[in-house]
Design an enzyme around this catalytic site. Structure first.
Site, PDB file in Angstrom:
ATOM      1  N   LYS A   7      12.194  -7.713   1.625  1.00  0.00           N
ATOM      2  CA  LYS A   7      11.322  -8.407   0.695  1.00  0.00           C
ATOM      3  C   LYS A   7      10.085  -7.542   0.479  1.00  0.00           C
ATOM      4  CE  LYS A   7       7.925 -10.806   0.737  1.00  0.00           C
ATOM      5  NZ  LYS A   7       7.305 -10.243  -0.459  1.00  0.00           N
ATOM      6  N   GLU A  35     -10.952  -4.697   8.118  1.00  0.00           N
ATOM      7  CA  GLU A  35     -10.449  -3.522   7.399  1.00  0.00           C
ATOM      8  C   GLU A  35     -11.094  -3.478   6.021  1.00  0.00           C
ATOM      9  OE1 GLU A  35      -6.126  -4.572   7.872  1.00  0.00           O
ATOM     10  OE2 GLU A  35      -5.986  -2.407   8.026  1.00  0.00           O
ATOM     11  N   CYS A  51      -3.472   1.367   6.605  1.00  0.00           N
ATOM     12  CA  CYS A  51      -3.766   0.792   7.918  1.00  0.00           C
ATOM     13  C   CYS A  51      -4.370   1.859   8.819  1.00  0.00           C
ATOM     14  CB  CYS A  51      -2.497   0.232   8.536  1.00  0.00           C
ATOM     15  SG  CYS A  51      -1.172   1.439   8.548  1.00  0.00           S
ATOM     16  N   ASN A  74       0.808  -1.233   0.000  1.00  0.00           N
ATOM     17  CA  ASN A  74       0.000   0.000   0.000  1.00  0.00           C
ATOM     18  C   ASN A  74       0.839   1.280   0.000  1.00  0.00           C
ATOM     19  OD1 ASN A  74       0.738  -0.394   2.642  1.00  0.00           O
ATOM     20  ND2 ASN A  74      -1.240   0.168   3.508  1.00  0.00           N
ATOM     21  N   ARG A 132      -7.052   9.201   1.830  1.00  0.00           N
ATOM     22  CA  ARG A 132      -5.626   9.173   1.508  1.00  0.00           C
ATOM     23  C   ARG A 132      -5.321   7.748   1.080  1.00  0.00           C
ATOM     24  NH1 ARG A 132      -0.261   9.442   4.475  1.00  0.00           N
ATOM     25  NH2 ARG A 132      -1.253   8.170   6.037  1.00  0.00           N
ATOM     26  N   GLU A 190       4.114  -3.947  12.487  1.00  0.00           N
ATOM     27  CA  GLU A 190       3.108  -2.924  12.203  1.00  0.00           C
ATOM     28  C   GLU A 190       1.987  -3.619  11.450  1.00  0.00           C
ATOM     29  OE1 GLU A 190       3.105  -0.004  13.353  1.00  0.00           O
ATOM     30  OE2 GLU A 190       5.177   0.241  13.988  1.00  0.00           O
ATOM     31  N   LEU A 191       0.886  -3.841  12.136  1.00  0.00           N
ATOM     32  CA  LEU A 191      -0.145  -4.715  11.541  1.00  0.00           C
ATOM     33  C   LEU A 191      -1.429  -3.945  11.211  1.00  0.00           C
ATOM     34  CD1 LEU A 191       0.567  -7.688  13.978  1.00  0.00           C
ATOM     35  CD2 LEU A 191       1.659  -7.158  11.786  1.00  0.00           C
ATOM     36  N   GLY A 194       2.277  -5.302   7.590  1.00  0.00           N
ATOM     37  CA  GLY A 194       1.337  -6.044   6.767  1.00  0.00           C
ATOM     38  C   GLY A 194       0.145  -6.456   7.609  1.00  0.00           C
TER      39      GLY A 194
END
Ligand code: NAP
Length: 797
Positions: free
Chosen positions: A494, A701, A604, A471, A598, A570-571, A548
């Protein structure tokens, strides 16, 4: 193959047919010794004799009348008249008499006739008339109108025309007569009405007719050599019936159409093609189909085409020229060990834009080798040196900001303004961590009981494995790379398989900034599970920093446990957006547009659940709807577009599913909600009200441009609803009462709060979530600490 002028080819075509079929006869004015007005029939009289080659009086009507009589007796006349203008005077024969005799004989009478005439498609003095004549002819049902383009064409098309049972008007462009070309030996017969691809290409289709074909070829050559734009040139040849299949087939491949015609006034074929293509292939096109008309004086069409094709080609080839597509390991570009590659798509067109090497487990090991080899020297560099490289990286990314932004749009779909902000945000991490690299400050204290000194220093943790989402292809990576490098850690990154190009394009920039080989390694891979797992089980990897989904994060945490690898996670998020009754509604709507739209909602931090006080609910919903409905959706590279497509089909299907679910449970759609036709993973800006509890979009989400609004009646209810999620990344609160806002912030279980603001992301602030939204923080000084290990020395002096 013999090389013939167009004029010779006309003679050869006529002779070929007269030899083949004794019924073919030739009529025209001054055709014997003089070879007719076009000098194309010299020698025909001598070869075939007066019975088959008839010099007629100077009267076009007489020629056509005689030709018609001949046709009715079973002959197959070829009639030459001087200029297409004169067709006007014998129009009755062509338009009425021939069809009538066919009709009166119940279709028994064939009317084979080829009327050859000069100035087809218009040229110089006769242009306006001849083009109007062409148009009249095109309007007669069943009458075939042919305009050959070169010597090869004329032989084959003449043969086909003579063998046709119906009359054919054969417009010849006078200026073609001196042109030369190779004509194969032996019999050539073409198909009437079939467009011909005279030069294959992939970037744009140029349709041209007659004299415009050589000019289109010249234009194509210029575009190819000077700009690397590969044009397919299609000779449309026969005007009626128009062979749209070939043209549509070409456009399906190139996604762009241009027609090049002479004289704008009355030429009709270009308009016809343009309208057909616009109608039938609209969603295949990357730009509107364009008619280019040039005046009588042959102006180089290439200049016009260049202007028009370039902006489109710049989207792709020029943009992708120089973007690496292999693995970046140890400061070198390598193929994957098993040769595997995968495609990268443009979500706006669904076209493949690149093929990228897919790292194997073996390549992952090589990347860790390279990182480990680079570790000691990098960690030993003076902090100021590392800082200077990061500062330079900021400068270079901003230098290349526009190119990188377009690349992000190309592979992610987001509108260019979103990509431009992302690049600036991504670059800012380099600047911030250039400043943090020199602030790795330890502590000295005295142990209270023993009196020994407690000396704490922070050491680089070692090789860091970075796994990033699609994203924010640039920012989510630089948010990790910059602190890792500042701390002295080499990295293996990656990137997400949907968007690997941005990071690959960044590597030459990082090299230019002075990052030594092996300090950053980038290995896109379609086998992400296996590749990441292998690295997590490599003892040399000491940090895993992942951004992710919570689902994948959980898996990586489990695997990180095997080797006790330090995690930063960071989820996912499921942000509530609370609008209190005392909020400034304009500020709240402005904030909502940012928090929701945005990145088209693919963030997230995106506001996922709007809770609006019942007293302002309707006004807020109305204002938000008005703003959302006005957003221009389209290809993110096009000017004015602010809403691009979602990243892929799965992403869009998920949004469709969530909206359908909410609507089926009673939600009302105020705007959007309907899928546009055509290619690209577009989803319109959508506002839903009365979303009932139990709708899936309140728990999951949405990751798309959909605002779901619910009402609340008390502050307690708003807090309870907002906290009613497993996630805890960010919440937004809008109220004019700052004390109330801070009080509510304290009660909200989220790592970040936007208080009267729709944007919380800032390199200088610690970004991260509570609960299932993650572990650790990125940005700020905390971000640096994720890549450092504490070492305490107990010492007495
Ligand atoms: P994702 O499916 O979890 O993928 C993220 C990365 O993990 C990609 O590089 C992906 O590679 C890789 N991956 C996928 N499956 C894996 C596996 N089994 N083992 C190892 N790696 C694997 O997430 P996404 O769809 O790209 O991103 C959207 C999610 O990211 C959302 O949930 C969003 O909230 C979250 N996000 C969080 C933050 C934050 O700071 N908290 C920021 C941005 C996004 P492939 O692409 O090859 O599958």
């Amino acid at each position: 193959m013999a090389e013939l002028t167009y004029r010779d080819a006309v003679a050869r075509g006529i002779a070929q047919e007269m030899k083949r079929d004794k019924d073919v006869v030739f009529l025209g004015e001054d055709i014997a010794k003089a070879g007719g007005v076009f000098k194309a029939t010299v020698g025909l009289y001598e070869q075939f004799g007066p019975l088959r080659v008839r010099d007629t009086p100077i009267s076009e009507q007489a020629i056509l009348g005689a030709a018609m009589g001949a046709a009715m007796t079973g002959l197959k006349p070829i009639a030459e008249i001087m200029f297409s203008d004169f067709i006007a005077v014998c129009f009755d024969y062509i338009a009425n008499e021939f069809p009538k005799s066919r009709y009166m004989s119940n279709g028994q009478t064939k009317c084979p006739l080829v009327v050859r005439t000069g100035n087809g498609a218009g040229s110089r003095f006769g242009a306006q008339h001849s083009q109007s004549v062409e148009n009249w002819c095109m309007m007669i049902p069943g009458l075939k109108v042919v305009a050959p383009s070169n010597p090869l064409d004329v032989v084959g098309l003449l043969a086909a025309a003579v063998r046709d049972p119906d009359p054919v008007i054969f417009f010849e462009h006078k200026s073609l007569y001196p042109t030369k070309g190779e004509v194969p030996d032996g019999e050539i017969v073409d198909t009437l009405g079939t467009a011909k691809i005279v030069q294959p290409g992939k970037d744009a289709t140029i349709c041209a007719l007659a004299l415009m074909v050589p000019r289109a070829l010249e234009a194509a050559e210029k575009l190819k050599t000077e700009h690397g734009i590969d044009c397919e040139v299609v000779d449309v040849r026969s005007l009626v019936p128009l062979d749209t299949q070939t043209i549509l087939g070409s456009v399906a491949k190139t996604n762009r159409l241009f027609t090049v015609e002479e004289n704008p006034r009355l030429c009709g074929w270009g308009a016809e093609i343009v309208s057909i293509v616009a109608d039938e292939a609209f969603y295949d096109l990357d730009g509107p189909p364009v008619r280019i008309t040039t005046p009588h004086i042959p102006l180089p069409a290439a200049d016009i085409l260049e202007d028009m094709v370039l902006p489109n080609a710049a989207r792709y080839d020029n943009l992708l020229a120089g973007v690496p597509t292999d693995l970046w390991i140890g400061g070198r570009w390598c193929k994957s060990s098993d040769g595997a590659r995968f495609d990268v798509f443009d979500p706006a067109t669904e076209n493949v834009v690149a093929s990228v090497a897919s790292a194997s487990v073996q390549d992952a090991a090589s990347a860790v080798d390279a990182a480990q080899d680079a570790f000691c020297a990098w960690a030993a560099r003076r902090p100021r040196e590392r800082a200077e490289i990061l500062r330079k990286a900021h400068e270079l990314v901003m230098r290349d900001a526009e190119r990188l932004a377009k690349l992000i749009t190309l592979e992610n779909g987001k509108a260019l303004p979103d990509s431009q902000s992302e690049v600036a945000y991504a670059a800012e991490f380099f600047r911030w961590y250039a400043e943090e690299a020199v602030r790795n400050i330890g502590e000295v204290s005295i142990a209270p009981s023993s009196g020994a000194r407690i000396l704490v220093q922070h050491r680089p943790a070692g090789v860091a494995l970075l796994v990033t989402p699609w994203n924010y292809p640039a920012a989510m990576a630089t948010r990790k790379i910059a602190p890792a490098l500042a701390a002295g850690c080499p990295v293996v990154l990656k990137p997400a398989s949907d968007t690997p190009l941005t990071m690959l394009a960044l590597m030459p920039i990082m090299e230019e900034a002075g990052v030594p080989p092996g300090v950053i390694n980038v290995i896109p891979s379609r086998s992400s599970g296996a590749v990441v797992s292998a690295m997590l089980h490599d003892m040399r990897v000491r940090v895993v920093s992942f951004t992710g989904s919570t689902e994948v994060g959980r898996k990586l945490l489990r695997e990180a446990a095997d080797n006790i690898v330090k995690p930063a996670m960071e989820l996912g998020g499921n942000a509530p957006f609370i609008v209190c009754e005392d909020a400034d509604l304009d500020v709240a709507v402005e904030g909502a547009m940012i928090a929701k739209m945005r990145n088209m909602g693919e963030a997230c931090t995106a506001a996922n659940r709007f809770y609006v006080h019942e007293s302002v609910h309707d006004r807020f919903a109305e204002k938000l709807t008005e703003r959302m409905a006005a957003l221009q959706m389209g290809n993110g590279l096009d000017e004015g577009v602010v809403l691009g497509p979602l990243v892929n089909k799965e992403g869009r299907d998920k949004v469709i599913e969530l909206v359908d679910d909410a609507v089926s449970k009673g939600a009302k759609v105020l705007t959007g909600g309907r899928l546009p036709a055509g290619p690209g993973f577009f989803y319109p800006a959508t506002v839903l009200v009365d979303v009932p509890d139990g709708a899936k979009m309140l728990d999951e989400e949405i990751f798309g441009p959909v605002a779901s609004i619910q009402r609340f009646s008390s502050e307690d209810e708003a807090i309870r609803r907002a906290n009613g999620t497993e996630y805890g990344l960010v919440a937004y609160v809008f109220t004019r009462d700052l004390a109330r806002g801070l009080r509510m912030s304290e009660r909200l279980d989220f790592g970040m709060i936007g208080l009267n603001r729709g944007l919380v992301s800032d390199p200088a602030a610690a970004f991260g979530g509570m609960k299932q939204s993650g572990l650790g923080r990125e940005g700020a000084h905390e971000g640096l600490m994720e890549f450092l290990e504490n070492q305490y020395v107990s010492v007495v002096w």
